[in-house]
Design an enzyme around this catalytic site. Sequence first.
Site, PDB file in Angstrom:
ATOM      1  N   ARG A  60       0.862  -1.202   0.000  1.00 40.76           N
ATOM      2  CA  ARG A  60       0.000   0.000   0.000  1.00 40.76           C
ATOM      3  C   ARG A  60       0.893   1.246   0.000  1.00 40.76           C
ATOM      4  O   ARG A  60       1.365   1.712   1.057  1.00 40.76           O
ATOM      5  CB  ARG A  60      -0.901   0.012   1.218  1.00 40.76           C
ATOM      6  CG  ARG A  60      -1.765   1.263   1.321  1.00 40.76           C
ATOM      7  CD  ARG A  60      -2.828   1.343   0.287  1.00 40.76           C
ATOM      8  NE  ARG A  60      -3.817   0.279   0.443  1.00 40.76           N
ATOM      9  CZ  ARG A  60      -4.753   0.010  -0.460  1.00 40.76           C
ATOM     10  NH1 ARG A  60      -4.813   0.707  -1.578  1.00 40.76           N
ATOM     11  NH2 ARG A  60      -5.613  -0.968  -0.264  1.00 40.76           N
ATOM     12  N   ARG A  89       1.836  -6.913  -9.902  1.00 40.64           N
ATOM     13  CA  ARG A  89       2.344  -6.326  -8.647  1.00 40.64           C
ATOM     14  C   ARG A  89       2.522  -7.361  -7.534  1.00 40.64           C
ATOM     15  O   ARG A  89       3.064  -7.038  -6.474  1.00 40.64           O
ATOM     16  CB  ARG A  89       1.448  -5.183  -8.173  1.00 40.64           C
ATOM     17  CG  ARG A  89       0.026  -5.569  -7.809  1.00 40.64           C
ATOM     18  CD  ARG A  89      -0.740  -4.340  -7.300  1.00 40.64           C
ATOM     19  NE  ARG A  89      -2.147  -4.640  -7.016  1.00 40.64           N
ATOM     20  CZ  ARG A  89      -2.938  -3.818  -6.349  1.00 40.64           C
ATOM     21  NH1 ARG A  89      -2.491  -2.666  -5.902  1.00 40.64           N
ATOM     22  NH2 ARG A  89      -4.199  -4.140  -6.121  1.00 40.64           N
ATOM     23  N   HIS A 159       0.627   3.381 -10.452  1.00 45.03           N
ATOM     24  CA  HIS A 159      -0.352   3.856  -9.460  1.00 45.03           C
ATOM     25  C   HIS A 159       0.360   4.596  -8.316  1.00 45.03           C
ATOM     26  O   HIS A 159       0.284   4.180  -7.158  1.00 45.03           O
ATOM     27  CB  HIS A 159      -1.099   2.627  -8.933  1.00 45.03           C
ATOM     28  CG  HIS A 159      -2.335   2.885  -8.149  1.00 45.03           C
ATOM     29  ND1 HIS A 159      -2.347   3.600  -6.979  1.00 45.03           N
ATOM     30  CD2 HIS A 159      -3.619   2.498  -8.351  1.00 45.03           C
ATOM     31  CE1 HIS A 159      -3.586   3.624  -6.498  1.00 45.03           C
ATOM     32  NE2 HIS A 159      -4.365   2.986  -7.305  1.00 45.03           N
ATOM     33  N   ASP A 204     -11.997   9.968  -6.912  1.00 48.87           N
ATOM     34  CA  ASP A 204     -11.492   8.817  -7.665  1.00 48.87           C
ATOM     35  C   ASP A 204     -11.893   9.031  -9.117  1.00 48.87           C
ATOM     36  O   ASP A 204     -13.013   8.741  -9.518  1.00 48.87           O
ATOM     37  CB  ASP A 204     -12.118   7.520  -7.125  1.00 48.87           C
ATOM     38  CG  ASP A 204     -11.422   6.281  -7.659  1.00 48.87           C
ATOM     39  OD1 ASP A 204     -11.740   5.179  -7.162  1.00 48.87           O
ATOM     40  OD2 ASP A 204     -10.559   6.420  -8.555  1.00 48.87           O
ATOM     41  N   GLU A 263      -1.841   9.120 -11.183  1.00 45.54           N
ATOM     42  CA  GLU A 263      -1.408   7.902 -11.862  1.00 45.54           C
ATOM     43  C   GLU A 263      -1.299   8.095 -13.384  1.00 45.54           C
ATOM     44  O   GLU A 263      -2.207   8.661 -13.999  1.00 45.54           O
ATOM     45  CB  GLU A 263      -2.403   6.785 -11.559  1.00 45.54           C
ATOM     46  CG  GLU A 263      -2.612   6.577 -10.064  1.00 45.54           C
ATOM     47  CD  GLU A 263      -3.839   5.749  -9.739  1.00 45.54           C
ATOM     48  OE1 GLU A 263      -4.167   4.827 -10.517  1.00 45.54           O
ATOM     49  OE2 GLU A 263      -4.471   6.036  -8.698  1.00 45.54           O
TER      50      GLU A 263
END
Length: 291
Positions: A60, A89, A159, A204, A263
């Site tokens: 995170r 990832r 990201h 978002d 991003e």
Amino acid sequence: MIEAILGPGDLPTLKITNAAATATVCLMGAHVLTYQPAGQEEMLFLSSKSEYSQTGAPIRGGVPICWPWFGPAESSGIPGAKGGHGFARQCMWTVETTHEESENSSTVVLALTDDEDTRAIWPYAFKLTMEVTVGDALTMKLTTTNTGTTAFSYAQALHTYFAVGEIEKTTVKGFDGLAFKNKVAGSEAPNPQPGDVTFTEETDRIYFHAAGESVIVDPVKKREIHITKENSDTGVVWNPWIVKAQRMADFADDEYHNMVCVECCNVDYDAPTLQPGEAHTMTAVHQIKQA
Ligand code: TA6
């Protein structure tokens, strides 16, 4: 100097130190964890509650590589997909090359190729490379090569989680006038972005035709973070805000104050399709400038 160390969670990690900056890159996910220019504060955000394992939640913070899908598995259109933002990832990448160009610049290249596990999820042959150059800027080049015999489409994002002094005082320039999808509302916004992006609630957004430079303006840390890119026409701005922050087990409730994701992506209409033998490289350059 480029050293192989055991990083958080005892995960294999490259530590890169030169006169211009220091950085760490975890081999799991080719995940840039930290980047700190000389004389500056750390540029990236890492949650104090992040997990560091191949089987747990993805790291995170830092720079998660989202590939070969972006967003929830359910909306990826890939029958074998599990989890958000693709499998890259949470795979262990290999170190392809390391090079110290000068006392002020070092580059590492990590690689991931398909195997039976990835093919069970996504039935294509590929090579992914992540080239990270550490100097007075942090430059990342994510290259996908179709090494198989059939064309494939994919979506991707770097990201990146940036550390900010206080999200409510932070603004993001560069998306003014652009159409965007508001993922919180679940729809395309009726009007284009009005001026700088500011933060007063969960934010978002997928911005379209966002090929230009963006700038995170942070009056608390008295700095700007300039982001330029190549071969990326879509961009995402995200802050989870209060409720979503409380819902994330690997994110402290109050950490939303001190991070923002901006991003560099190829998602939606911008998702690439590669014929056998073709390659695509998305480049992102991040540099701190004093405000
Ligand atoms: O890029 C923003 C986003 O898609 C948000 O919707 C949120 O899910 C975030 O990514 C984090 O995703 P993750 O799978 O890393 O928890």
